[in-house]
Design a protein around this motif. Structure first.
Motif, mmCIF file in Angstrom:
data_model
loop_
_atom_site.group_PDB
_atom_site.id
_atom_site.type_symbol
_atom_site.label_atom_id
_atom_site.label_comp_id
_atom_site.label_asym_id
_atom_site.label_seq_id
_atom_site.Cartn_x
_atom_site.Cartn_y
_atom_site.Cartn_z
ATOM 1 N N PHE A 35 0.826 -1.196 0.000
ATOM 2 C CA PHE A 35 0.000 0.000 0.000
ATOM 3 C C PHE A 35 0.872 1.263 0.000
ATOM 4 C CE2 PHE A 35 -2.724 -3.296 1.570
ATOM 5 C CZ PHE A 35 -4.011 -2.961 1.178
ATOM 6 N N ILE A 36 0.282 2.356 -0.452
ATOM 7 C CA ILE A 36 0.845 3.708 -0.428
ATOM 8 C C ILE A 36 2.066 3.836 -1.337
ATOM 9 C CG2 ILE A 36 1.381 5.689 0.997
ATOM 10 C CD1 ILE A 36 -1.257 4.277 1.744
ATOM 11 N N PRO A 37 1.842 3.947 -2.656
ATOM 12 C CA PRO A 37 2.959 4.183 -3.575
ATOM 13 C C PRO A 37 3.669 5.500 -3.263
ATOM 14 C CG PRO A 37 0.970 3.538 -4.761
ATOM 15 C CD PRO A 37 0.560 3.802 -3.350
ATOM 16 N N ALA A 38 4.970 5.520 -3.506
ATOM 17 C CA ALA A 38 5.751 6.743 -3.320
ATOM 18 C C ALA A 38 5.548 7.640 -4.536
ATOM 19 C CB ALA A 38 7.228 6.400 -3.146
ATOM 20 N N ILE A 39 5.433 8.950 -4.290
ATOM 21 C CA ILE A 39 5.190 9.914 -5.359
ATOM 22 C C ILE A 39 6.426 10.784 -5.568
ATOM 23 C CG2 ILE A 39 3.702 11.790 -6.153
ATOM 24 C CD1 ILE A 39 2.268 9.093 -5.896
ATOM 25 N N ASP A 40 6.812 10.954 -6.798
ATOM 26 C CA ASP A 40 7.923 11.838 -7.144
ATOM 27 C C ASP A 40 7.452 13.280 -6.982
ATOM 28 O OD1 ASP A 40 9.775 13.494 -8.557
ATOM 29 O OD2 ASP A 40 10.474 11.742 -9.647
ATOM 30 N N SER A 41 8.093 14.021 -6.070
ATOM 31 C CA SER A 41 7.649 15.377 -5.767
ATOM 32 C C SER A 41 7.832 16.345 -6.929
ATOM 33 C CB SER A 41 8.404 15.914 -4.539
ATOM 34 O OG SER A 41 9.803 15.929 -4.785
ATOM 35 N N THR A 42 8.721 16.026 -7.869
ATOM 36 C CA THR A 42 8.967 16.935 -8.997
ATOM 37 C C THR A 42 7.990 16.714 -10.151
ATOM 38 O OG1 THR A 42 10.599 15.394 -9.929
ATOM 39 C CG2 THR A 42 11.410 17.127 -8.450
ATOM 40 N N THR A 43 7.537 15.469 -10.324
ATOM 41 C CA THR A 43 6.642 15.168 -11.442
ATOM 42 C C THR A 43 5.213 14.857 -11.011
ATOM 43 O OG1 THR A 43 7.140 12.792 -11.391
ATOM 44 C CG2 THR A 43 8.589 14.209 -12.713
ATOM 45 N N GLY A 44 5.044 14.499 -9.731
ATOM 46 C CA GLY A 44 3.724 14.106 -9.257
ATOM 47 C C GLY A 44 3.333 12.704 -9.669
ATOM 48 N N GLU A 45 4.263 11.975 -10.260
ATOM 49 C CA GLU A 45 3.976 10.616 -10.719
ATOM 50 C C GLU A 45 4.483 9.581 -9.719
ATOM 51 O OE1 GLU A 45 5.731 10.243 -14.544
ATOM 52 O OE2 GLU A 45 4.293 11.587 -15.532
ATOM 53 N N ILE A 46 3.933 8.382 -9.825
ATOM 54 C CA ILE A 46 4.360 7.287 -8.960
ATOM 55 C C ILE A 46 5.791 6.889 -9.309
ATOM 56 C CG2 ILE A 46 3.984 4.844 -8.398
ATOM 57 C CD1 ILE A 46 0.996 5.332 -8.789
ATOM 58 N N LYS A 47 6.623 6.728 -8.304
ATOM 59 C CA LYS A 47 8.012 6.347 -8.521
ATOM 60 C C LYS A 47 8.097 4.883 -8.961
ATOM 61 C CE LYS A 47 10.217 9.534 -5.238
ATOM 62 N NZ LYS A 47 11.090 9.616 -4.028
ATOM 63 N N MET A 48 9.000 4.628 -9.898
ATOM 64 C CA MET A 48 9.247 3.270 -10.371
ATOM 65 C C MET A 48 10.738 2.978 -10.247
ATOM 66 S SD MET A 48 6.179 2.339 -11.337
ATOM 67 C CE MET A 48 6.395 0.899 -12.388
ATOM 68 N N ALA A 49 11.073 1.722 -10.059
ATOM 69 C CA ALA A 49 12.478 1.315 -9.960
ATOM 70 C C ALA A 49 12.617 -0.101 -10.495
ATOM 71 C CB ALA A 49 12.967 1.397 -8.520
ATOM 72 N N LYS A 50 13.825 -0.420 -10.955
ATOM 73 C CA LYS A 50 14.078 -1.780 -11.428
ATOM 74 C C LYS A 50 14.234 -2.728 -10.255
ATOM 75 C CE LYS A 50 16.245 -0.958 -15.920
ATOM 76 N NZ LYS A 50 17.462 -1.180 -16.725
ATOM 77 N N ARG A 51 13.694 -3.905 -10.382
ATOM 78 C CA ARG A 51 13.892 -4.940 -9.375
ATOM 79 C C ARG A 51 14.035 -6.281 -10.079
ATOM 80 N NH1 ARG A 51 9.947 -8.586 -7.953
ATOM 81 N NH2 ARG A 51 7.862 -8.219 -8.793
ATOM 82 N N PHE A 173 1.633 6.085 8.940
ATOM 83 C CA PHE A 173 0.744 4.920 8.913
ATOM 84 C C PHE A 173 -0.516 5.161 8.082
ATOM 85 C CE2 PHE A 173 3.279 4.124 12.742
ATOM 86 C CZ PHE A 173 3.648 2.808 12.529
ATOM 87 N N HIS A 174 -0.737 6.400 7.680
ATOM 88 C CA HIS A 174 -1.828 6.757 6.773
ATOM 89 C C HIS A 174 -3.214 6.371 7.305
ATOM 90 C CE1 HIS A 174 0.723 8.188 3.467
ATOM 91 N NE2 HIS A 174 1.580 7.302 3.926
ATOM 92 N N VAL A 175 -3.449 6.712 8.565
ATOM 93 C CA VAL A 175 -4.785 6.548 9.133
ATOM 94 C C VAL A 175 -5.225 7.897 9.716
ATOM 95 C CG1 VAL A 175 -4.560 4.084 9.617
ATOM 96 C CG2 VAL A 175 -3.854 5.737 11.350
ATOM 97 N N PRO A 176 -6.536 8.170 9.758
ATOM 98 C CA PRO A 176 -7.018 9.471 10.226
ATOM 99 C C PRO A 176 -6.834 9.669 11.724
ATOM 100 C CG PRO A 176 -8.853 7.998 9.753
ATOM 101 C CD PRO A 176 -7.617 7.301 9.265
ATOM 102 N N LEU A 177 -6.667 10.933 12.116
ATOM 103 C CA LEU A 177 -6.460 11.279 13.525
ATOM 104 C C LEU A 177 -6.714 12.760 13.694
ATOM 105 C CD1 LEU A 177 -5.383 10.698 16.422
ATOM 106 C CD2 LEU A 177 -3.082 11.111 15.514
ATOM 107 N N ALA A 178 -7.418 13.122 14.784
ATOM 108 C CA ALA A 178 -7.649 14.533 15.078
ATOM 109 C C ALA A 178 -7.849 14.724 16.569
ATOM 110 C CB ALA A 178 -8.864 15.055 14.313
ATOM 111 N N LYS A 205 8.887 -6.364 6.789
ATOM 112 C CA LYS A 205 10.251 -6.198 7.284
ATOM 113 C C LYS A 205 10.979 -5.022 6.642
ATOM 114 C CE LYS A 205 10.937 -11.082 8.463
ATOM 115 N NZ LYS A 205 11.798 -12.276 8.272
ATOM 116 N N SER A 206 10.466 -4.559 5.510
ATOM 117 C CA SER A 206 11.071 -3.413 4.829
ATOM 118 C C SER A 206 10.414 -2.093 5.217
ATOM 119 C CB SER A 206 10.980 -3.600 3.302
ATOM 120 O OG SER A 206 11.675 -4.759 2.908
ATOM 121 N N GLY A 207 9.398 -2.167 6.093
ATOM 122 C CA GLY A 207 8.710 -0.953 6.513
ATOM 123 C C GLY A 207 7.573 -0.527 5.609
ATOM 124 N N VAL A 208 7.153 -1.423 4.701
ATOM 125 C CA VAL A 208 6.057 -1.139 3.773
ATOM 126 C C VAL A 208 4.745 -1.656 4.359
ATOM 127 C CG1 VAL A 208 5.116 -1.613 1.467
ATOM 128 C CG2 VAL A 208 7.568 -1.205 1.772
#
Length: 238
Positions: A35-51, A173-178, A205-208
């Motif tokens: 969950f929660i793809p990383a977003i490139d702050s310069t392009t606004g697009e989802i980051k991609m990487a080779k694996r 953690f991307h959950v609501p709180l107020a 284990k990777s924090g995802v």
């Protein structure tokens, strides 16, 4: 060989060959979403990487996912607790406060049930983070932990500075709180003050983040328990 004998032999032999085929060539592939793809702050697009795809031993482009940011809080014994304590572990986070008289006891009871399922597993940790840190000092957390017979070696209750906890819960953690008292000083009832999520969050284990679950719903917590086992199976086959 008569017809009945032939049918009997087929009935007995075919399942044997199916079993042998599955045992020899079959491989179980478990999947659990991220969950929660990383977003490139310069392009606004989802980051991609080779694996490397271990199945085909080839490189491919894959989505990069956000990880829980590093944090340092205080546990129920008053000791510093760092996110480094969770490195290399699968862990489950939930959010509560000790003065809560509504959903928190239900959530904590369900978390307790999940901890019992993995009471011999050193790879699984549980953390409960207070959304009322100004009140929930370590002594309050300790009393609350004892109320639910929490095993401190596997289940940690955390407090700290509000300026650290709130961004961590909202953006990490991307959950609501107020805290409603910030908008209406007339609110005095704690159950009306802290508006927080009932969600349990499964982190690998990777924090995802690998899953969100309703901590007040037994069936949802059963799903969490099952998906923890699936995640362990994934690691075991990598």
């Amino acid at each position: 060989m008569n017809k009945k004998t032939g049918i009997l032999l087929i009935t007995l032999i075919v399942p044997v060959f199916i079993f042998l085929g599955l045992k020899t060539f079959g491989t179980n592939h478990y999947e659990l979403p991220r969950f929660i793809p990383a977003i490139d702050s310069t392009t606004g697009e989802i980051k991609m990487a080779k694996r490397l795809n271990p199945r085909w031993n080839e490189s491919e482009l894959d989505t990069v996912f956000q990880t829980i940011p590093a944090f340092q809080l205080t546990d129920e014994s008053g000791k510093a607790f760092s996110s480094k304590n969770l490195q290399g572990k699968i862990y489950i986070a939930n959010f509560f406060f000790t003065r809560c008289g509504t959903i928190c006891p239900k959530i904590t009871s369900q978390v307790s049930r999940a901890t019992d399922t993995f009471n011999q597993d050193k790879d699984i940790r549980f953390i409960s983070i207070s959304v009322d840190p100004n009140y929930d000092e370590p002594a309050k957390l300790s009393a609350y932990a004892k109320r639910f017979e929490a095993d401190s070696t596997r289940w940690t209750f955390l407090t700290g500075a509000k300026k650290e906890i709130y961004p961590l819960i909202l953006k990490g953690f991307h959950v609501p709180l107020a805290d409603a008292s910030e908008y209406d000083a007339a609110i005095k009832n704690p159950d009306e003050t802290f508006i927080h999520s009932e969600r349990l969050v499964l982190v690998d284990k990777s924090g995802v983040i690998r899953g969100f679950y309703d901590g007040t719903d037994k069936k949802e917590v059963d799903r969490l328990i099952m998906e923890i086992k699936v995640l362990k199976s994934i690691y075991a086959t990598e």
